[in-house]
Design a protein around this motif. Structure first.
Motif, PDB file in Angstrom:
ATOM      1  N   SER A   1      -8.899  -9.063  -8.721  1.00 16.73           N
ATOM      2  CA  SER A   1      -7.482  -9.146  -8.423  1.00 16.73           C
ATOM      3  C   SER A   1      -6.878 -10.359  -9.104  1.00 16.73           C
ATOM      4  CB  SER A   1      -7.246  -9.229  -6.919  1.00 16.73           C
ATOM      5  OG  SER A   1      -5.862  -9.256  -6.652  1.00 16.73           O
ATOM      6  N   THR A   2      -5.601 -10.285  -9.391  1.00 22.49           N
ATOM      7  CA  THR A   2      -4.848 -11.425  -9.890  1.00 22.49           C
ATOM      8  C   THR A   2      -3.792 -11.827  -8.871  1.00 22.49           C
ATOM      9  OG1 THR A   2      -3.341  -9.926 -11.020  1.00 22.49           O
ATOM     10  CG2 THR A   2      -5.180 -10.798 -12.306  1.00 22.49           C
ATOM     11  N   LYS A   3      -3.828 -11.223  -7.695  1.00 23.98           N
ATOM     12  CA  LYS A   3      -2.843 -11.479  -6.639  1.00 23.98           C
ATOM     13  C   LYS A   3      -3.461 -12.348  -5.546  1.00 23.98           C
ATOM     14  CE  LYS A   3      -0.224  -8.523  -8.748  1.00 23.98           C
ATOM     15  NZ  LYS A   3       0.711  -9.014  -9.709  1.00 23.98           N
ATOM     16  N   ASN A   4      -2.638 -13.186  -4.933  1.00 23.94           N
ATOM     17  CA  ASN A   4      -3.085 -13.998  -3.793  1.00 23.94           C
ATOM     18  C   ASN A   4      -2.864 -13.209  -2.512  1.00 23.94           C
ATOM     19  OD1 ASN A   4      -3.739 -16.292  -5.308  1.00 23.94           O
ATOM     20  ND2 ASN A   4      -1.601 -16.906  -5.376  1.00 23.94           N
ATOM     21  N   TYR A   5      -3.918 -13.019  -1.737  1.00 20.77           N
ATOM     22  CA  TYR A   5      -3.802 -12.347  -0.455  1.00 20.77           C
ATOM     23  C   TYR A   5      -4.974 -12.764   0.424  1.00 20.77           C
ATOM     24  CZ  TYR A   5      -7.305  -9.039  -2.198  1.00 20.77           C
ATOM     25  OH  TYR A   5      -8.440  -8.483  -2.716  1.00 20.77           O
ATOM     26  N   ASN A   6      -4.793 -12.630   1.741  1.00 18.44           N
ATOM     27  CA  ASN A   6      -5.812 -13.014   2.710  1.00 18.44           C
ATOM     28  C   ASN A   6      -6.749 -11.839   2.947  1.00 18.44           C
ATOM     29  OD1 ASN A   6      -7.350 -13.901   4.829  1.00 18.44           O
ATOM     30  ND2 ASN A   6      -5.624 -14.450   6.139  1.00 18.44           N
ATOM     31  N   ILE A   7      -7.981 -11.944   2.486  1.00 25.57           N
ATOM     32  CA  ILE A   7      -8.911 -10.822   2.625  1.00 25.57           C
ATOM     33  C   ILE A   7      -9.428 -10.660   4.052  1.00 25.57           C
ATOM     34  CG2 ILE A   7      -9.606 -10.916   0.223  1.00 25.57           C
ATOM     35  CD1 ILE A   7     -12.209 -12.240   1.123  1.00 25.57           C
TER      36      ILE A   7
ATOM     37  N   LYS B   1      -8.816   2.559   0.226  1.00 23.33           N
ATOM     38  CA  LYS B   1      -9.028   2.810  -1.193  1.00 23.33           C
ATOM     39  C   LYS B   1      -7.938   3.740  -1.716  1.00 23.33           C
ATOM     40  CE  LYS B   1     -12.694   4.290  -4.332  1.00 23.33           C
ATOM     41  NZ  LYS B   1     -14.083   4.742  -4.403  1.00 23.33           N
ATOM     42  N   GLY B   2      -7.346   3.359  -2.839  1.00 27.74           N
ATOM     43  CA  GLY B   2      -6.297   4.162  -3.464  1.00 27.74           C
ATOM     44  C   GLY B   2      -6.839   4.944  -4.647  1.00 27.74           C
ATOM     45  N   LYS B   3      -5.925   5.435  -5.459  1.00 29.41           N
ATOM     46  CA  LYS B   3      -6.312   6.242  -6.615  1.00 29.41           C
ATOM     47  C   LYS B   3      -6.814   5.353  -7.759  1.00 29.41           C
ATOM     48  CE  LYS B   3      -1.665   6.351  -8.498  1.00 29.41           C
ATOM     49  NZ  LYS B   3      -0.542   7.117  -8.931  1.00 29.41           N
ATOM     50  N   ARG B   4      -7.457   5.971  -8.729  1.00 29.66           N
ATOM     51  CA  ARG B   4      -7.952   5.278  -9.925  1.00 29.66           C
ATOM     52  C   ARG B   4      -6.765   5.039 -10.858  1.00 29.66           C
ATOM     53  NH1 ARG B   4     -12.657   2.830 -10.994  1.00 29.66           N
ATOM     54  NH2 ARG B   4     -13.206   2.775 -13.174  1.00 29.66           N
TER      55      ARG B   4
ATOM     56  N   VAL C   1      -3.200  -4.664  -3.761  1.00 31.55           N
ATOM     57  CA  VAL C   1      -3.436  -6.103  -3.892  1.00 31.55           C
ATOM     58  C   VAL C   1      -4.614  -6.407  -4.808  1.00 31.55           C
ATOM     59  CG1 VAL C   1      -2.354  -6.734  -1.701  1.00 31.55           C
ATOM     60  CG2 VAL C   1      -4.799  -6.135  -1.766  1.00 31.55           C
ATOM     61  N   GLY C   2      -5.319  -5.383  -5.241  1.00 29.31           N
ATOM     62  CA  GLY C   2      -6.474  -5.584  -6.109  1.00 29.31           C
ATOM     63  C   GLY C   2      -7.051  -4.262  -6.558  1.00 29.31           C
ATOM     64  N   LEU C   3      -8.195  -4.360  -7.240  1.00 28.27           N
ATOM     65  CA  LEU C   3      -8.904  -3.183  -7.734  1.00 28.27           C
ATOM     66  C   LEU C   3     -10.372  -3.280  -7.357  1.00 28.27           C
ATOM     67  CD1 LEU C   3      -7.474  -3.074 -11.377  1.00 28.27           C
ATOM     68  CD2 LEU C   3      -6.714  -1.704  -9.439  1.00 28.27           C
ATOM     69  N   SER C   4     -10.995  -2.137  -7.117  1.00 31.96           N
ATOM     70  CA  SER C   4     -12.446  -2.100  -6.906  1.00 31.96           C
ATOM     71  C   SER C   4     -13.065  -1.246  -8.011  1.00 31.96           C
ATOM     72  CB  SER C   4     -12.789  -1.534  -5.526  1.00 31.96           C
ATOM     73  OG  SER C   4     -12.375  -0.195  -5.420  1.00 31.96           O
ATOM     74  N   ASP C   5     -14.350  -1.424  -8.229  1.00 29.70           N
ATOM     75  CA  ASP C   5     -15.080  -0.713  -9.288  1.00 29.70           C
ATOM     76  C   ASP C   5     -14.351  -0.871 -10.625  1.00 29.70           C
ATOM     77  OD1 ASP C   5     -16.938   0.145  -7.373  1.00 29.70           O
ATOM     78  OD2 ASP C   5     -15.712   1.896  -6.893  1.00 29.70           O
TER      79      ASP C   5
ATOM     80  N   ILE D   1      -6.931  -1.150  -4.311  1.00 30.31           N
ATOM     81  CA  ILE D   1      -7.182  -1.641  -2.954  1.00 30.31           C
ATOM     82  C   ILE D   1      -5.804  -1.778  -2.320  1.00 30.31           C
ATOM     83  CG2 ILE D   1      -8.065  -3.505  -1.526  1.00 30.31           C
ATOM     84  CD1 ILE D   1      -9.992  -4.175  -3.843  1.00 30.31           C
ATOM     85  N   ILE D   2      -5.520  -0.940  -1.330  1.00 29.29           N
ATOM     86  CA  ILE D   2      -4.211  -0.894  -0.684  1.00 29.29           C
ATOM     87  C   ILE D   2      -4.272  -1.699   0.614  1.00 29.29           C
ATOM     88  CG2 ILE D   2      -2.422   0.610   0.271  1.00 29.29           C
ATOM     89  CD1 ILE D   2      -2.910   1.172  -2.684  1.00 29.29           C
ATOM     90  N   ASP D   3      -3.336  -2.635   0.769  1.00 28.23           N
ATOM     91  CA  ASP D   3      -3.217  -3.451   1.992  1.00 28.23           C
ATOM     92  C   ASP D   3      -2.200  -2.781   2.902  1.00 28.23           C
ATOM     93  OD1 ASP D   3      -2.890  -5.319   3.959  1.00 28.23           O
ATOM     94  OD2 ASP D   3      -2.409  -6.984   2.611  1.00 28.23           O
ATOM     95  N   THR D   4      -2.684  -2.149   4.001  1.00 29.44           N
ATOM     96  CA  THR D   4      -1.799  -1.398   4.891  1.00 29.44           C
ATOM     97  C   THR D   4      -1.012  -2.303   5.839  1.00 29.44           C
ATOM     98  OG1 THR D   4      -3.606  -1.066   6.479  1.00 29.44           O
ATOM     99  CG2 THR D   4      -3.246   0.659   4.829  1.00 29.44           C
ATOM    100  N   THR D   5      -1.286  -3.609   5.855  1.00 27.58           N
ATOM    101  CA  THR D   5      -0.549  -4.521   6.742  1.00 27.58           C
ATOM    102  C   THR D   5       0.740  -5.026   6.102  1.00 27.58           C
ATOM    103  OG1 THR D   5      -1.755  -6.478   5.979  1.00 27.58           O
ATOM    104  CG2 THR D   5      -2.663  -5.284   7.870  1.00 27.58           C
ATOM    105  N   GLN D   6       0.951  -4.755   4.817  1.00 28.62           N
ATOM    106  CA  GLN D   6       2.190  -5.171   4.160  1.00 28.62           C
ATOM    107  C   GLN D   6       3.348  -4.301   4.650  1.00 28.62           C
ATOM    108  OE1 GLN D   6       2.184  -5.927  -0.044  1.00 28.62           O
ATOM    109  NE2 GLN D   6      -0.058  -6.102  -0.059  1.00 28.62           N
ATOM    110  N   PRO D   7       4.567  -4.852   4.663  1.00 32.78           N
ATOM    111  CA  PRO D   7       5.734  -4.075   5.115  1.00 32.78           C
ATOM    112  C   PRO D   7       5.923  -2.795   4.288  1.00 32.78           C
ATOM    113  CG  PRO D   7       6.309  -6.403   4.831  1.00 32.78           C
ATOM    114  CD  PRO D   7       4.919  -6.228   4.299  1.00 32.78           C
ATOM    115  N   GLY D   8       6.082  -1.678   4.971  1.00 28.33           N
ATOM    116  CA  GLY D   8       6.304  -0.395   4.299  1.00 28.33           C
ATOM    117  C   GLY D   8       5.051   0.231   3.711  1.00 28.33           C
ATOM    118  N   CYS D   9       3.895  -0.246   4.115  1.00 34.05           N
ATOM    119  CA  CYS D   9       2.643   0.237   3.523  1.00 34.05           C
ATOM    120  C   CYS D   9       1.715   0.871   4.551  1.00 34.05           C
ATOM    121  CB  CYS D   9       1.919  -0.910   2.815  1.00 34.05           C
ATOM    122  SG  CYS D   9       2.842  -1.605   1.443  1.00 34.05           S
ATOM    123  N   ASN D  10       2.269   1.491   5.584  1.00 33.02           N
ATOM    124  CA  ASN D  10       1.438   2.143   6.609  1.00 33.02           C
ATOM    125  C   ASN D  10       0.883   3.442   6.053  1.00 33.02           C
ATOM    126  OD1 ASN D  10       2.107   0.121   8.364  1.00 33.02           O
ATOM    127  ND2 ASN D  10       3.838   1.239   9.220  1.00 33.02           N
ATOM    128  N   ARG D  11      -0.427   3.469   5.837  1.00 31.64           N
ATOM    129  CA  ARG D  11      -1.109   4.660   5.313  1.00 31.64           C
ATOM    130  C   ARG D  11      -2.358   4.896   6.135  1.00 31.64           C
ATOM    131  NH1 ARG D  11      -0.782   3.751  -1.226  1.00 31.64           N
ATOM    132  NH2 ARG D  11       1.393   3.219  -1.244  1.00 31.64           N
TER     133      ARG D  11
END
Length: 118
Positions: free
Chosen positions: A29-35, A42-45, A79-83, A107-117
């Motif tokens: 990842s190149t983004k700052n976030y609290n893991i 997991k999102g799409k490729r 917020v990032g990528l896996s594999d 890598i989808i962060d579901t705790t962000q506003p508007g990101c309930n999945r």
């Protein structure tokens, strides 16, 4: 006859391309976030590239960070990528392009506003 061989050899060099795998990462990842505080799914490729044209010499300097940012930013909740696979692209001999390609699963962060999945 010699001219035909020289022309064929130069044509082959001009049309040749080389892509080289630079890195394989489990997570990137190149983004700052609290893991520790997030719920991830997991999102799409996705794929991101940073390329520049070459006309005798490169007209810019490609960057892996820019390619990764483009891949991550295809979804506002990512917020990032896996594999992750990082590939260097060298498709130039006198004329062509150079760059980097970053490919991975979002890598989808579901705790962000508007990101309930689910």
């Amino acid at each position: 006859m010699k001219k035909a061989i020289i022309v064929a050899a130069l044509s082959a060099l001009t049309l040749s391309a080389c892509s080289m795998r630079v890195a394989d990462m489990t997570v990137g990842s190149t983004k700052n976030y609290n893991i520790n505080a997030a719920k991830f799914v997991k999102g799409k490729r996705v794929k991101g590239e940073d390329t520049y044209p070459v006309i005798l010499f490169p007209l810019g300097i490609p960057n892996v960070k820019t390619a990764m940012d483009k891949a991550i930013e295809t979804d506002k909740c990512a917020v990032g990528l896996s594999d992750v696979v990082v590939t260097q692209l060298n498709h130039a001999f006198i004329v062509g392009s150079i760059g980097f390609r970053v490919e991975g699963d979002q890598i989808i962060d579901t705790t962000q506003p508007g990101c309930n999945r689910g």
